[in-house]
Design a protein around this motif. Sequence first.
Motif, PDB file in Angstrom:
ATOM      1  N   ASP A  78      -8.492  -3.189 -12.635  1.00 59.37           N
ATOM      2  CA  ASP A  78      -9.443  -4.124 -12.033  1.00 59.37           C
ATOM      3  C   ASP A  78      -9.271  -4.069 -10.517  1.00 59.37           C
ATOM      4  O   ASP A  78      -8.528  -4.857  -9.934  1.00 59.37           O
ATOM      5  N   VAL A  79      -9.959  -3.114  -9.886  1.00 60.66           N
ATOM      6  CA  VAL A  79      -9.804  -2.954  -8.437  1.00 60.66           C
ATOM      7  C   VAL A  79     -10.411  -4.112  -7.671  1.00 60.66           C
ATOM      8  O   VAL A  79     -10.155  -4.263  -6.466  1.00 60.66           O
ATOM      9  N   SER A  80     -11.194  -4.956  -8.336  1.00 70.69           N
ATOM     10  CA  SER A  80     -11.764  -6.111  -7.641  1.00 70.69           C
ATOM     11  C   SER A  80     -10.673  -7.066  -7.163  1.00 70.69           C
ATOM     12  O   SER A  80     -10.907  -7.877  -6.270  1.00 70.69           O
ATOM     13  N   GLU A  81      -9.478  -6.964  -7.780  1.00 72.79           N
ATOM     14  CA  GLU A  81      -8.371  -7.796  -7.328  1.00 72.79           C
ATOM     15  C   GLU A  81      -8.064  -7.547  -5.848  1.00 72.79           C
ATOM     16  O   GLU A  81      -7.642  -8.455  -5.127  1.00 72.79           O
ATOM     17  N   LEU A  82      -8.254  -6.309  -5.388  1.00 71.00           N
ATOM     18  CA  LEU A  82      -7.934  -5.981  -3.999  1.00 71.00           C
ATOM     19  C   LEU A  82      -8.876  -6.668  -3.028  1.00 71.00           C
ATOM     20  O   LEU A  82      -8.497  -6.966  -1.892  1.00 71.00           O
ATOM     21  N   ARG A  83     -10.119  -6.937  -3.475  1.00 72.45           N
ATOM     22  CA  ARG A  83     -11.065  -7.626  -2.595  1.00 72.45           C
ATOM     23  C   ARG A  83     -10.674  -9.072  -2.375  1.00 72.45           C
ATOM     24  O   ARG A  83     -11.083  -9.688  -1.394  1.00 72.45           O
ATOM     25  N   HIS A  84      -9.898  -9.607  -3.309  1.00 69.92           N
ATOM     26  CA  HIS A  84      -9.459 -10.999  -3.187  1.00 69.92           C
ATOM     27  C   HIS A  84      -8.018 -11.107  -2.713  1.00 69.92           C
ATOM     28  O   HIS A  84      -7.408 -12.171  -2.782  1.00 69.92           O
ATOM     29  N   LEU A  85      -7.451  -9.987  -2.256  1.00 71.56           N
ATOM     30  CA  LEU A  85      -6.047  -9.988  -1.833  1.00 71.56           C
ATOM     31  C   LEU A  85      -5.859 -10.912  -0.631  1.00 71.56           C
ATOM     32  O   LEU A  85      -6.538 -10.779   0.387  1.00 71.56           O
ATOM     33  N   ASP A  86      -4.949 -11.832  -0.750  1.00 68.72           N
ATOM     34  CA  ASP A  86      -4.646 -12.784   0.313  1.00 68.72           C
ATOM     35  C   ASP A  86      -3.521 -12.213   1.176  1.00 68.72           C
ATOM     36  O   ASP A  86      -2.337 -12.335   0.848  1.00 68.72           O
ATOM     37  N   GLY A  87      -3.900 -11.580   2.276  1.00 68.84           N
ATOM     38  CA  GLY A  87      -2.910 -10.937   3.133  1.00 68.84           C
ATOM     39  C   GLY A  87      -1.919 -11.898   3.740  1.00 68.84           C
ATOM     40  O   GLY A  87      -0.735 -11.586   3.880  1.00 68.84           O
ATOM     41  N   LEU A  88      -2.371 -13.103   4.092  1.00 64.72           N
ATOM     42  CA  LEU A  88      -1.469 -14.082   4.692  1.00 64.72           C
ATOM     43  C   LEU A  88      -0.408 -14.530   3.691  1.00 64.72           C
ATOM     44  O   LEU A  88       0.775 -14.656   4.034  1.00 64.72           O
ATOM     45  N   SER A  89      -0.818 -14.759   2.436  1.00 65.34           N
ATOM     46  CA  SER A  89       0.162 -15.138   1.406  1.00 65.34           C
ATOM     47  C   SER A  89       1.175 -14.017   1.190  1.00 65.34           C
ATOM     48  O   SER A  89       2.374 -14.274   1.031  1.00 65.34           O
ATOM     49  N   LEU A  90       0.696 -12.774   1.177  1.00 71.77           N
ATOM     50  CA  LEU A  90       1.594 -11.635   0.995  1.00 71.77           C
ATOM     51  C   LEU A  90       2.612 -11.575   2.127  1.00 71.77           C
ATOM     52  O   LEU A  90       3.816 -11.356   1.890  1.00 71.77           O
ATOM     53  N   LEU A  91       2.150 -11.785   3.366  1.00 72.37           N
ATOM     54  CA  LEU A  91       3.052 -11.764   4.514  1.00 72.37           C
ATOM     55  C   LEU A  91       4.077 -12.885   4.422  1.00 72.37           C
ATOM     56  O   LEU A  91       5.277 -12.661   4.658  1.00 72.37           O
ATOM     57  N   MET A  92       3.636 -14.076   4.073  1.00 77.63           N
ATOM     58  CA  MET A  92       4.560 -15.208   3.996  1.00 77.63           C
ATOM     59  C   MET A  92       5.604 -14.995   2.898  1.00 77.63           C
ATOM     60  O   MET A  92       6.783 -15.317   3.080  1.00 77.63           O
ATOM     61  N   MET A  93       5.173 -14.454   1.754  1.00 75.26           N
ATOM     62  CA  MET A  93       6.126 -14.195   0.679  1.00 75.26           C
ATOM     63  C   MET A  93       7.154 -13.150   1.100  1.00 75.26           C
ATOM     64  O   MET A  93       8.362 -13.317   0.868  1.00 75.26           O
ATOM     65  N   ALA A  94       6.684 -12.076   1.722  1.00 73.69           N
ATOM     66  CA  ALA A  94       7.606 -11.017   2.151  1.00 73.69           C
ATOM     67  C   ALA A  94       8.594 -11.536   3.180  1.00 73.69           C
ATOM     68  O   ALA A  94       9.800 -11.250   3.104  1.00 73.69           O
TER      69      ALA A  94
END
Length: 515
Positions: free
Chosen positions: A200-216
């Motif tokens: 389901d590549v549509s998941e990438l369109r909804h990727l929350d970059g800020l959340s990913l950065l904060m988690m990392a």
Amino acid sequence: MSQHLEPASSHPPSAVIWVGFIAMCIGMFMGILDIQVVATSLPTIQQAINIDPDQMSWIQTVYLIAEVIAIPLTGLLTRVLTMRWLFVASIGLFVVASTGCAASNDFGELVAWRVVQGFSGGTLIPAVFSAVFILFPNERQALATTIAGVLAVLAPTVGPIIGGWLTSTYSWHWLFLINIVPGIVSALVAWQFLPRQKGDVSELRHLDGLSLLMMALALASLELGLKEAPTSGWISPYVLSLLAFSLVSGSAFASRSLRRTRPIVDLHHFRDRNFLVGSALSFVLGIGLFGSVYLMPVFLAFVRGHNALEIGMTMLVTGITQLLTAPIAVALEKRTDPRLLSAAGFGLFAIGLGMSAFHDPRSDFDAMFWPQVVRGAAIMFCLLPPTRLALGTLPASRVPDASGLFNLMRNLGGAIGIAMIDTIIYTRSEPLGQRLWDQLRAGDAATAAFIGAPAGTITGSTGEFAPDTIAALDPLVQTAASVQAINQAWLIVAILTGCALLFLPFARRLTASQP
């Protein structure tokens, strides 16, 4: 959320599914093994490529940071790539990174490849454990979990043997080169035999970059803070700033994720009581499992002076016992309330840890045999039932996300446990040594026997020793103080492992219709 993951049918899985799953387990085994074989041979690598001693630990640290960031992303990556392609891509990238590590000529190059290796290896464990509940019906999940669990726990046990043998027989490059052939074979077999699913590549369109950065940032700063705390001090400005930054970033990530309809990591899983209890048990298991695998080499290397190969031979007792008890665990897991099995497992594991809290400077294989047997017999009962509690009742579409969180908790427990152990050893050795000196000056014969003082050194009279006597006793006292500090660490780890029993009353009983 994508629903392309279908639950396993009630029919027995075909041999093709088992072959694909075992290929995944082999890839996971190589990923876990790599951590241990490199850890035991860091001094050899440091000397070979002229790394500064104070930078040596970064070879492991960057791997662990990348791994702990990748683990909770397993669910997202599974939805985008499918389980089959996620594993093939991860193990393929792991092989490429292993080749790069072996070909590295300087510190920066090696660290860069270790980051890639850690991230690709981080998805392997949660991918395998989610596959258990996606590929297999209820009656086969215990066996599949056992196969994965045995290999997951066996890898750290045999790691010192393999690492020591490779570095002494060949060279440090083979610590990484051994990943290539098994990695390629497992990737090809998994690509051929794992079920084809639609990503389901549509998941990438909804990727929350800020959340990913904060988690990392939260996970990376937490790992760094735990690494530095034992040596720099838990209240040093550097460590406090790292831990505070981790807390703020983690809180912001959690708050943002809970408000989003398609979060990177679905924290709503923790609202499920059984998943919450299972994750707490996984965290505690991380403390005991990582702690025991860490404490034994510390004692055997620094107190007994054994090399990596000798350490591995001693620690093999745990792995052999685990293999022998695995069939019993599978049989009981199918018929027994997982809460009762978890209680028995963690209680027995805590006893085995506590049995190691009474070593003296002369303790060796014989003294470590029965504690290892007890721990080895308990491990599968600490792994199988909590995994079923946490993941066994979830819909197939939720398992990959939940598996990432479940395995992340075990890694975080291990990181915190090792930081706690290092803190005890660093801070307790000096006062324990001073107390030993006081007891020796008081003529305590039991203390003299404990440190291994030569006969006649302690006469029973009080007062200061002659300079030559102090010079002879000082290394014995320092070693004995380290042993006592290690014993205290064993005891604390045993107590914390026993605390797992406090969580079990909060778990719901699985109904007859559930796994």
